[in-house]
Design an enzyme around this catalytic site. Structure first.
Site, mmCIF file in Angstrom:
data_model
loop_
_atom_site.group_PDB
_atom_site.id
_atom_site.type_symbol
_atom_site.label_atom_id
_atom_site.label_comp_id
_atom_site.label_asym_id
_atom_site.label_seq_id
_atom_site.Cartn_x
_atom_site.Cartn_y
_atom_site.Cartn_z
ATOM 1 N N HIS A 88 73.503 62.649 15.495
ATOM 2 C CA HIS A 88 74.484 62.473 14.415
ATOM 3 C C HIS A 88 75.670 61.603 14.867
ATOM 4 O O HIS A 88 75.890 60.509 14.362
ATOM 5 C CB HIS A 88 75.017 63.831 13.968
HETATM 6 C C1 BDR Z 1 77.702 67.296 12.630
HETATM 7 O O1 BDR Z 1 78.010 68.681 12.773
HETATM 8 C C2 BDR Z 1 78.379 68.949 14.087
HETATM 9 O O2 BDR Z 1 77.879 70.188 14.499
HETATM 10 C C3 BDR Z 1 77.895 67.798 14.922
HETATM 11 O O3 BDR Z 1 78.724 67.583 16.050
HETATM 12 C C4 BDR Z 1 77.964 66.638 13.962
HETATM 13 O O4 BDR Z 1 79.247 66.056 13.958
HETATM 14 C C5 BDR Z 1 76.278 67.174 12.130
HETATM 15 O O5 BDR Z 1 76.127 67.804 10.893
#
Ligand code: BDR
Ligand code: CA
Length: 320
Positions: A251
């Site tokens: 992500h």
């Molecule tokens: C996002 O949620 C967080 O847990 C991760 O770091 C990322 O930024 C993904 O949905």
């Protein structure tokens, strides 16, 4: 890096606002290892995946591993604008950094608060000069926009990891974690007029750390690659036990990789609104492609990612 191989050719002045977080940490490693392309002016941290003290400490740990203590880390909001904090330590471990060994970093946080630091840094440079990458709940930027009405017109592009359209949610059926954790802040940012490029789950689910890709990173002999491998190994275990599958999506690294090579991503103009009322769909991002005037849109939504080329770039950076 071969000059001209990846855009941009000029250095991008950048603030990274984050909640490390396993994948935030990988994003930071990539950014710290790209000094020819990114002038990192500050890291600002926020409560999110773990609490505000831990996210600030974790940012300093990654900064120290990268040998980049020249970059200041400012502590930010301890809670979302309206809602109570929602931590995600089940995905990131109790420390926030999975099984990466944690330690008390040598260098302290910078004096002052994250929202004020964003204002001071952005307003001290020419309009449009400073970009941001936001990889956590958007509380710090929302607070900064509220405190300094001129900020929205002065800030350069903001590359956001957050939201979901076609992929559905990852924290609820309809919401992605970063937006769900502080939907009111996200709505402030998206309504502010600031130019955003948004990498939601539709994009980041195309960017997966497959076993072959993790093995290729593990074969690199650099401090950044060794740390990234430990973080990825933990993410693989979490993907196997909590989600199903062996290839965790990357992500937050997507924001840094977008800044380094936007041509590897397709981003289209949209209107993006955030649900802040409904308990059932809280934090849902309503992404509208059917615009009367696409040229007037302030938000672009990433639809496709050339994931092979993006991972090749990631490998090249971690080899430095
Ligand atoms: C996002 O949620 C967080 O847990 C991760 O770091 C990322 O930024 C993904 O949905
Ligand atoms: Ca994050």
């Amino acid at each position: 890096m071969i000059p001209g191989r990846y855009e941009p050719v000029t250095r991008t002045p950048l603030i990274i606002d984050c909640d490390p977080g396993v994948d935030d940490a990988i994003a930071l490693l990539l950014a710290f290892a790209s000094p020819d392309q990114l002038e990192i002016l500050a890291i600002t941290t926020v409560a999110g995946n773990v609490d505000a003290d831990l996210t600030a400490r974790n940012a300093r740990i990654i900064r120290q591993i990268a040998g980049r203590e020249d970059v200041p880390v400012f502590v930010g909001a301890r809670a979302p604008l309206v809602r109570p904090p929602i931590i995600a330590s089940h995905f990131h471990g109790e420390s926030g950094l999975g099984t990466l060994p944690v330690f008390e970093p040598g260098a302290p946080t910078a004096a002052g608060d994250a929202a004020q630091a964003i204002i001071d840094i952005v307003m001290s440079r020419p309009a449009g000069a400073v970009s941001m990458a936001v990889t956590g709940p958007m509380t710090n930027l929302a607070l900064a926009l509220r405190q300094e009405p001129a900020l929205a017109a002065h800030l350069g592009p903001v590359v956001v990891m957050g939201g979901a359209r076609s992929e559905g949610g990852n924290i609820t059926a309809s919401a992605e974690y970063n937006i769900y954790a502080d939907p009111h802040a996200a709505e402030v940012v998206f309504r502010s007029g600031v130019k955003t490029v948004v990498l939601g789950l539709d994009a980041t689910h195309q960017l997966r750390a497959t076993p072959a890709r993790v093995a290729a990173i593990a074969a690199l002999d650099t401090p950044a690659a060794r740390a990234a491998t430990q973080l990825l190994d933990f993410a693989v275990q979490i993907e196997k036990t909590l989600v199903g599958g062996d290839s965790p999506p990357q992500h937050d690294p997507s924001t840094i990789l977008y800044l380094l090579a936007p041509r590897l991503f397709t981003a289209v103009p949209v209107d993006l609104q955030v649900e802040t009322e409904s308990a059932l769909t809280m934090g849902h991002t309503a992404v509208e492609f059917r615009l009367a005037d696409p040229a007037a849109a302030t938000c672009r939504w990433v639809t496709t990612v050339d994931h092979e080329a993006v991972f090749a770039l990631m490998l090249e950076i971690l080899a430095r």
